[in-house]
Design a protein around this motif. Structure first.
Motif, short mmCIF file in Angstrom:
data_model
loop_
_atom_site.label_atom_id
_atom_site.label_comp_id
_atom_site.label_asym_id
_atom_site.label_seq_id
_atom_site.Cartn_x
_atom_site.Cartn_y
_atom_site.Cartn_z
N ALA A 76 2.30 13.84 -10.31
CA ALA A 76 3.12 14.77 -10.90
C ALA A 76 3.29 14.80 -12.37
O ALA A 76 3.58 15.86 -13.06
CB ALA A 76 4.69 14.39 -10.01
N LEU A 77 3.32 13.69 -12.93
CA LEU A 77 3.45 13.61 -14.48
C LEU A 77 2.20 14.31 -14.90
O LEU A 77 2.14 15.02 -15.95
CB LEU A 77 3.49 12.16 -14.72
N ASP A 78 1.10 14.13 -14.34
CA ASP A 78 -0.12 14.48 -15.02
C ASP A 78 -0.42 15.79 -14.64
O ASP A 78 -1.17 16.55 -15.35
CB ASP A 78 -1.11 13.43 -14.51
N GLY A 79 0.25 16.48 -13.57
CA GLY A 79 -0.06 17.90 -13.16
C GLY A 79 -1.55 17.83 -12.44
O GLY A 79 -2.12 19.05 -12.96
N VAL A 80 -2.03 16.94 -11.94
CA VAL A 80 -3.50 17.05 -11.39
C VAL A 80 -3.75 17.96 -10.30
O VAL A 80 -2.64 18.10 -9.45
CB VAL A 80 -3.75 15.62 -11.15
N ARG A 81 -5.03 18.49 -10.03
CA ARG A 81 -4.96 19.14 -8.74
C ARG A 81 -5.23 18.15 -7.59
O ARG A 81 -5.81 17.09 -7.90
CB ARG A 81 -6.40 20.02 -8.97
N GLY A 82 -4.78 18.66 -6.54
CA GLY A 82 -4.85 17.78 -5.32
C GLY A 82 -3.89 16.23 -5.34
O GLY A 82 -4.33 15.28 -5.06
N ALA A 83 -2.90 16.77 -5.99
CA ALA A 83 -2.05 15.43 -6.14
C ALA A 83 -1.33 14.94 -4.70
O ALA A 83 -1.17 15.73 -3.81
CB ALA A 83 -0.69 15.85 -7.10
N VAL A 84 -1.00 13.84 -5.03
CA VAL A 84 -0.23 13.11 -3.74
C VAL A 84 1.08 13.70 -3.95
O VAL A 84 1.88 13.53 -5.11
CB VAL A 84 -0.14 11.76 -3.72
N VAL A 85 1.71 14.29 -2.96
CA VAL A 85 3.15 15.04 -3.02
C VAL A 85 4.18 14.19 -2.06
O VAL A 85 5.19 14.38 -2.12
CB VAL A 85 3.10 16.65 -2.54
N ALA A 86 3.61 13.49 -1.19
CA ALA A 86 4.52 12.70 -0.15
C ALA A 86 3.74 11.49 0.53
O ALA A 86 2.30 11.52 0.53
CB ALA A 86 5.13 13.62 1.04
N VAL A 87 4.42 10.49 0.89
CA VAL A 87 3.66 9.54 1.35
C VAL A 87 4.56 9.19 2.79
O VAL A 87 5.91 9.25 2.78
CB VAL A 87 3.72 7.96 0.55
N GLY A 88 3.90 9.06 3.81
CA GLY A 88 4.25 8.78 5.19
C GLY A 88 4.02 7.42 5.64
O GLY A 88 2.95 6.71 4.93
N TYR A 140 0.75 -1.38 -0.01
CA TYR A 140 0.03 -0.07 -0.11
C TYR A 140 0.91 1.27 0.06
O TYR A 140 0.47 2.33 -0.59
CB TYR A 140 -1.02 -0.15 1.12
N VAL A 141 2.03 1.14 0.85
CA VAL A 141 2.89 2.25 0.76
C VAL A 141 3.44 2.43 -0.72
O VAL A 141 3.53 3.87 -1.21
CB VAL A 141 4.03 2.19 1.85
N TRP A 142 3.56 1.49 -1.34
CA TRP A 142 4.44 1.53 -2.75
C TRP A 142 3.18 1.98 -3.76
O TRP A 142 3.75 2.98 -4.58
CB TRP A 142 4.90 0.23 -2.97
N GLU A 143 1.94 1.82 -3.32
CA GLU A 143 0.93 2.23 -4.04
C GLU A 143 0.84 3.83 -4.17
O GLU A 143 0.38 4.21 -5.12
CB GLU A 143 -0.59 1.44 -3.94
N GLY A 144 1.00 4.29 -2.84
CA GLY A 144 1.01 5.71 -2.64
C GLY A 144 1.96 6.50 -3.48
O GLY A 144 1.92 7.73 -4.15
N CYS A 145 3.06 5.75 -3.33
CA CYS A 145 4.38 6.23 -4.03
C CYS A 145 4.55 6.53 -5.63
O CYS A 145 4.60 7.60 -6.05
CB CYS A 145 5.75 5.46 -3.52
N VAL A 146 3.73 5.39 -6.18
CA VAL A 146 3.50 5.45 -7.64
C VAL A 146 2.42 6.47 -7.82
O VAL A 146 2.44 7.22 -8.89
CB VAL A 146 2.93 3.99 -7.94
N GLN A 147 1.46 6.61 -7.17
CA GLN A 147 0.19 7.44 -7.37
C GLN A 147 0.86 9.04 -7.21
O GLN A 147 0.49 9.77 -8.10
CB GLN A 147 -0.58 7.44 -6.31
N ALA A 148 1.88 9.07 -6.28
CA ALA A 148 2.42 10.53 -6.28
C ALA A 148 3.27 10.75 -7.49
O ALA A 148 3.20 11.98 -8.20
CB ALA A 148 3.30 10.62 -5.10
N TYR A 149 4.06 9.65 -8.04
CA TYR A 149 4.65 9.78 -9.38
C TYR A 149 4.05 10.26 -10.45
O TYR A 149 4.20 11.26 -11.28
CB TYR A 149 5.78 8.68 -9.34
N LYS A 150 2.70 9.68 -10.52
CA LYS A 150 1.86 9.67 -11.57
C LYS A 150 1.08 10.93 -11.47
O LYS A 150 1.04 11.73 -12.56
CB LYS A 150 0.90 8.60 -11.50
#
Length: 693
Positions: free
Chosen positions: A35-47, A23-33
């Motif tokens: 940033a690529l897509d430039g979406v509003r409300g992007a995931v910017v870090a994972v704790g 699940y942590v890795w899923e959050g990391c990939v979502q943050a990466y994606k």
């Protein structure tokens, strides 16, 4: 498949950790994606197991744009003997401590005690208890028990269940419903299913997505946790993806610059209607209330012309449309309105740089009809890769893999501005060829009386807008008033803070002389002293003058625009700590007023020591040569070479030849020294420096 033996306690523990790290890795990939897509409300870090979150600390996703942080607890089960329901949530922990529901309630109270908004999630491979009256009403789309949980009266089964939950959690019923508003139950997530979901997400992000790639990501997370790292930033994630070789088609270059030296994120197309206008460069307007509310849009004659061109080019399957106009004349808004009106079902790709555009085209991201959005393309084409990017666009428009429209906004004087070097015409030939093919629409600076009347009629709900319309009656420049451009220019021209004005002037001079990259604060601090008199310099407080000057330069006018503006940090989180940009309003209006003025020596020195982009240094070297600052030009060319810009060698040779310095003994000594410290080949040396070779 053979029957497996019951798992050991250690096996369950290891499997549970792996399940959590997935699940942590899923959050990391979502943050990466994101940033690529430039979406509003992007995931910017994972704790990971962050402090202060109680039992909701297993996976924490931090979002941009004010989206509440999501705190999640991950619960893994080796079998399906226990379903998620009241019995499971009320059961005390193994040592007789608090139950899961009690822990969640206390964590929620802790996290929200200062009014913070949060999102909460229970992630588990356990299924829902079909006999539980509240879970029977769980919305499988959102994972929330509401709104059905608060339906029916207190004597109903649901009402009695609510009372039991509230009493057990130590809450009143109103508080319980507030908790259930934000508590999602994501159930039945068996590990194989979760791996499939993560694999699809990795594929969508342009990453390798097989089982080995997923395990590589999980192992990286494990290493971070073992090392005590509890917050994984976007910078950490990008570096890991690059270092671990997880980019799909690594040899083809996605995720890396074309020269292989530095990583460049690849933008991804998104539906036209999914983009927010401020993300595409539409200026924020003055308004009575906070936010990014757009003023009413009044169509004018050029809008009809623009939309006809866009329809024609889209129908032909390939082409380019350019909207030319001054800063704050509304050209970006016009282009956005045209795109949403003419091709709302297309995708839109927004590369932020020439190198980024080239990477996108090389990675073949265009798979369906797409608008390539180039806002302020005069900046993009002025970059080191600008001519190559134009060449790539010409090739794309000649043989498009799918219908493509390049929609660009530009200033009127892109390549014919004062100070443009005629000898560079060959270096911009592809840019000229591309613009010659484009259909051009000229954005008017001003509204006529009829347009102002229509705007005023539709803007009566906001006093700032109606005031701007009234002020624009004199010259029709409504867009400029809405962007607070006259007030910003007045603040600079009639500044009462001379150190602040000097800092902005140094930024203006850098842009006037061709510096296109972000401006380091160290450069501005050193260069600004050259725009102050000796008496003004003596009065400066060594410890505070620059901080005060920067604060003045970054103070927004009407809460809309400032002379200097922050830029996004390289890791995509927040503002860069040591870089700023100059307002395009100041650049376009003030820079031409300073053509021909010799820059002070401190500016050249600051550039040599504090600028990091070799292309910018090469451009400054040519400008120094034109001002007959030959020694400074030589030093800047050498600095550009030191930063890996090999094309600066040709300019250096030209300067030595033109000044006859090469024929001197000192010139010969310099030649051998320079060729020995650079990576320029002997063939290039012979071509550029034929004398005395």
């Amino acid at each position: 498949m053979p029957t497996l033996p019951p798992p050991s306690a250690t096996g369950v523990r290891v499997a549970g950790d792996t399940y959590q790290w997935l699940y942590v890795w899923e959050g990391c990939v979502q943050a990466y994606k994101d940033a690529l897509d430039g979406v509003r409300g992007a995931v910017v870090a994972v704790g990971v197991e962050v402090t202060g979150a109680g039992n909701l600390d297993d996976v924490v996703c931090y979002y941009a744009d004010g989206i509440p942080t999501r705190y999640a607890q991950v619960k893994y089960a080796a079998d399906a003997s226990t379903a998620v329901g009241e019995q499971y949530l009320f059961k005390p922990s193994g040592d007789g401590g608090l139950s899961i529901l009690q822990k969640i309630a206390r964590s929620w109270q802790t996290l929200t005690r200062n009014g913070e908004q949060v999102q909460l999630t229970l992630l588990t491979n356990r299924s829902s208890d079909p006999a539980d009256v509240l879970f029977q009403g769980r919305d499988t789309r959102t994972g929330l028990l509401r709104p059905r949980a608060d339906q029916q009266g207190p004597r109903s089964e649901r009402g009695q269940a609510r009372a039991r939950w509230a009493a057990h959690a130590g809450l009143d019923e109103a508080q319980l419903l507030q908790l259930l508003d934000v508590l999602e139950f994501h159930l039945g997530r068996d590990e194989p299913l979760q791996r499939t979901l993560v694999s699809r997400l990795m594929q969508a992000a342009g990453l390798q997505h097989d089982e080995q790639a997923i395990m590589t990501g999980i192992q990286w997370v494990t290493q971070q946790v073992i090392g005590g790292k509890r917050r994984l930033s976007l910078t950490d994630i990008r570096a890991a993806i690059s270092k671990l070789g997880l980019l799909a088609g690594r040899s083809a270059g996605p995720g890396t610059a074309l020269n292989g030296e530095a990583p460049t994120l690849i933008a991804r197309p998104r539906p036209v209607t999914a983009w927010q206008p401020d993300r595409l460069g539409v200026h924020r307007a003055v308004q009575e209330h906070d936010g990014m509310k757009l003023p009413p849009y009044i169509e004018r004659d050029h809008d009809g012309e623009l939309r006809r061109h866009l329809h024609t080019v889209a129908g032909a399957g390939a082409g380019m449309v350019v909207v030319r106009g001054d800063s704050c004349s509304g050209k970006t808004r016009s282009a956005w309105e045209a795109a949403t009106a003419c091709v709302p079902d297309w995708q839109l790709l927004y590369p932020k740089s020439a190198a980024g555009l080239r990477c996108c085209l090389q990675a073949n991201v265009l798979t369906s009809p797409t608008v390539i959005w180039l806002d302020n393309a005069h900046y993009l084409f002025a970059e080191a890769d600008g001519n190559h990017a134009a060449e790539d666009l010409l090739a794309l428009l000649e043989q498009p893999p799918t219908p493509v429209v390049v929609l660009a906004t530009m200033w009127p004087t892109l390549l014919n501005a004062p100070g443009t070097n005629p000898k560079k015409k060959g270096r911009t030939r592809h840019i000229h060829s591309l613009l010659d093919l484009a259909r051009t629409v000229h954005q008017p600076r001003a509204f006529d009386t009829r347009g102002l009347n229509r705007f005023e009629d539709q803007a009566r709900g906001d006093g700032q807008w109606t005031q701007a319309a009234a002020q624009a009656r004199a010259n029709g420049e409504l867009c400029q008033r809405l962007a607070a451009a006259p007030e910003l220019l007045d603040r600079y021209r009639h500044a009462d803070h001379m150190p602040g004005k000097a800092v902005v002037t140094a930024a203006v001079e850098a842009r006037r002389l061709g510096v296109r990259g972000p401006l380091p604060l160290a450069f501005l601090e050193h260069a600004a002293l050259g725009y102050l008199s000796p008496d003004q310099c003596r009065k400066l407080d060594r410890k505070t003058w620059f901080t005060d000057a920067l604060a003045w330069a970054r103070t927004p006018v009407k809460d809309v625009v400032s002379c200097l503006q922050g830029i996004l940090a390289p890791d995509g989180i927040g503002e860069a700590a040591d870089l700023v940009d100059l307002s395009d309003i100041i650049e376009q209006q003030i820079a031409p007023e300073r053509w021909g003025i010799k820059p002070p020596a401190l500016l050249w020195q600051a550039a040599q020591s504090d600028l990091t982009d070799g292309g910018d240094l090469e451009t400054l070297a040519l400008q120094a040569f034109s001002f007959a600052r030959f020694r400074i030009a030589r030093d800047l060319y050498i600095a550009a070479l030191d930063r890996g810009t090999s094309s600066a060698f040709e300019g250096l040779c030209f300067s030595y030849t033109e000044t006859q310095r090469l024929r001197t003994s000192q010139g010969l000594t310099d030649r051998f020294r320079i060729t020995s410290i650079t990576r320029v080949s002997k063939a290039v040396c012979r071509r550029c420096w034929p004398v005395a070779w």
